[in-house]
Design an enzyme around this catalytic site. Sequence first.
Site, PDB file in Angstrom:
ATOM      1  N   TYR A 320       0.822  -1.236   0.000  1.00  0.00           N
ATOM      2  CA  TYR A 320       0.000   0.000   0.000  1.00  0.00           C
ATOM      3  C   TYR A 320       0.839   1.261   0.000  1.00  0.00           C
ATOM      4  O   TYR A 320       0.302   2.344   0.214  1.00  0.00           O
ATOM      5  CB  TYR A 320      -0.886   0.061   1.255  1.00  0.00           C
ATOM      6  CG  TYR A 320      -1.563  -1.208   1.671  1.00  0.00           C
ATOM      7  CD1 TYR A 320      -2.538  -1.806   0.859  1.00  0.00           C
ATOM      8  CD2 TYR A 320      -1.261  -1.811   2.887  1.00  0.00           C
ATOM      9  CE1 TYR A 320      -3.169  -2.963   1.264  1.00  0.00           C
ATOM     10  CE2 TYR A 320      -1.892  -2.968   3.295  1.00  0.00           C
ATOM     11  CZ  TYR A 320      -2.845  -3.544   2.474  1.00  0.00           C
ATOM     12  OH  TYR A 320      -3.469  -4.689   2.883  1.00  0.00           O
ATOM     13  N   CYS A 346      14.344 -10.525  -2.891  1.00  0.00           N
ATOM     14  CA  CYS A 346      14.715 -10.171  -4.257  1.00  0.00           C
ATOM     15  C   CYS A 346      13.556  -9.546  -5.005  1.00  0.00           C
ATOM     16  O   CYS A 346      12.976 -10.147  -5.925  1.00  0.00           O
ATOM     17  CB  CYS A 346      15.220 -11.417  -4.979  1.00  0.00           C
ATOM     18  SG  CYS A 346      16.671 -12.053  -4.164  1.00  0.00           S
TER      19      CYS A 346
HETATM   20  N1  LLP Z   1     -14.683  -5.391  10.030  1.00  0.00           N
HETATM   21  C1  LLP Z   1     -14.595  -5.790   8.756  1.00  0.00           C
HETATM   22  C2  LLP Z   1     -15.775  -6.398   8.119  1.00  0.00           C
HETATM   23  C3  LLP Z   1     -13.393  -5.639   8.048  1.00  0.00           C
HETATM   24  O1  LLP Z   1     -13.317  -6.012   6.781  1.00  0.00           O
HETATM   25  C4  LLP Z   1     -12.264  -5.066   8.687  1.00  0.00           C
HETATM   26  C5  LLP Z   1     -10.993  -4.912   7.994  1.00  0.00           C
HETATM   27  C6  LLP Z   1     -12.406  -4.668  10.038  1.00  0.00           C
HETATM   28  C7  LLP Z   1     -13.628  -4.841  10.673  1.00  0.00           C
HETATM   29  C8  LLP Z   1     -11.275  -4.056  10.808  1.00  0.00           C
HETATM   30  O2  LLP Z   1     -10.847  -2.867  10.240  1.00  0.00           O
HETATM   31  P1  LLP Z   1      -9.764  -1.975  11.032  1.00  0.00           P
HETATM   32  O3  LLP Z   1     -10.409  -1.494  12.313  1.00  0.00           O
HETATM   33  O4  LLP Z   1      -8.595  -2.810  11.314  1.00  0.00           O
HETATM   34  O5  LLP Z   1      -9.463  -0.888  10.086  1.00  0.00           O
HETATM   35  N2  LLP Z   1      -4.459  -4.951   5.441  1.00  0.00           N
HETATM   36  C9  LLP Z   1      -4.908  -3.573   5.415  1.00  0.00           C
HETATM   37  C10 LLP Z   1      -6.224  -3.392   6.142  1.00  0.00           C
HETATM   38  C11 LLP Z   1      -7.299  -4.311   5.642  1.00  0.00           C
HETATM   39  C12 LLP Z   1      -8.586  -4.176   6.413  1.00  0.00           C
HETATM   40  C13 LLP Z   1      -9.563  -5.249   6.052  1.00  0.00           C
HETATM   41  N3  LLP Z   1     -10.799  -5.221   6.774  1.00  0.00           N
HETATM   42  C14 LLP Z   1      -3.802  -2.702   5.998  1.00  0.00           C
HETATM   43  O6  LLP Z   1      -2.758  -3.215   6.350  1.00  0.00           O
HETATM   44  O7  LLP Z   1      -3.958  -1.482   6.059  1.00  0.00           O
END
Ligand code: LLP
Length: 419
Positions: A320, A346
């Site tokens: 990202y 790599c």
């Molecule tokens: N609820 C649902 C249905 C979700 O899809 C997600 C995250 C959350 C809660 C929690 O969201 P948070 O509070 O953590 O923002 N890998 C990405 C973030 C992907 C989030 C996916 N869904 C990153 O590293 O920024």
Amino acid sequence: MTAFFHRQDGALAVEQVPLARIAAEFGTPTYVYSRAALTAAYQAYAAACKGRNAQVQYAMKANSNLAVLQVFAKLGAGFDIVSGGELKRVLAAGGDARKVVFSGVGKSAAEMELALSHDVRCFNVESIPELDRLNEVAGRVGKRARVSLRVNPDVDAKTHPYISTGLKGNKFGIAFEDVLPTYRAAAALPHLEVTGIDCHIGSQITEVEPYLEALDKVLDVVEALEREGIRLEHIDVGGGLGITYTDETPPDITGFATTLLERVAARGHGHREVLFEPGRSLVGNAGVLLTQVEFLKPGAAKNFCIVDAAMNDLARPAMYEAYHRIEPVALRDAQPVTYDIVGPVCESGDWLGRDRALALEPGDLLAVMSAGAYGFTMSSNYNTRPRAAEVMVDCANVHLVRERELVEDLFRDERLLQD
Ligand code: LLP
């Protein structure tokens, strides 16, 4: 820096433990979490929920280490899961399956059956075929599945397109115009019980406005359903609250949660239970990735600082272009040089930080900050690199909560051909 990650006589420490001690004992790269930081973030939500009908469902995809889950389970958290594997982790950590909501667009029949057998609180359903499958599975095992429909409110959360989920073009949720007919269909299925509504508009959201916009739309649906005799017990507002990686200024957790709860009450829905699904805001700033400098490589266009952590350990910069602050564990009294901090993998995309002015020598330790969320959980074995160790600090105590993988473990399940 926070109260939990701070400098003690110039050296970076977690709670009462110098990071250098952790590196000496457990090696690098290692994820280091602060139990006090996890607890403080949870309590910030709990403070807003106190005296109200509200519950925190930790979105464990952000960090699913068993010890992290255990800390939250003991504090009273429920969990937001997205796979059967995550449910098994909740159980292994001593969490209560009846406090679990099951999200995700593609639940398999086997996962549904597992979740039903543990009596999870609710399935967050995202399509008609998923409703049909859940109805069929529930009927087969002689249960009624509680369901909530995930509404796509078509709200711009103003975040990175990869982590924005509430817009029309996303694969997530049920399009707003289809929501009422889908609820009617769900209510007519014999093995389902409609209990709630949910939405999740994205991640790393730093303003409260998009939430209020989405919430108002969700409440409109709740009211329209009630007029038709479909009564919802809970409203799940999703997760997504952002954290400070560099200069972001997200609303503070308690203020944010209070604002949403007050809007629910102001619109006359205070009797319904409100669920929050935070991931990042509970764990993001409760963890760092500790790494060591291997080589300094000066170049014509750029200077590189090659460290022993890589994109396989922390994918967020490569995926990202995410920014993580990088702090030297010990401070050097020398002129800083501008480096790209890169790993040994790599790929040109293997970087952890770009254009960082730091005074470094080979062997120095660095802490990649704000790495508690989507750090270890998104790590891989690319380049046959064992995944990092994980350590939890609790005051002056250090607990190894995941052993560093061994290379032999990585191909133990592979087979050579017979000839
Ligand atoms: N609820 C649902 C249905 C979700 O899809 C997600 C995250 C959350 C809660 C929690 O969201 P948070 O509070 O953590 O923002 N890998 C990405 C973030 C992907 C989030 C996916 N869904 C990153 O590293 O920024």
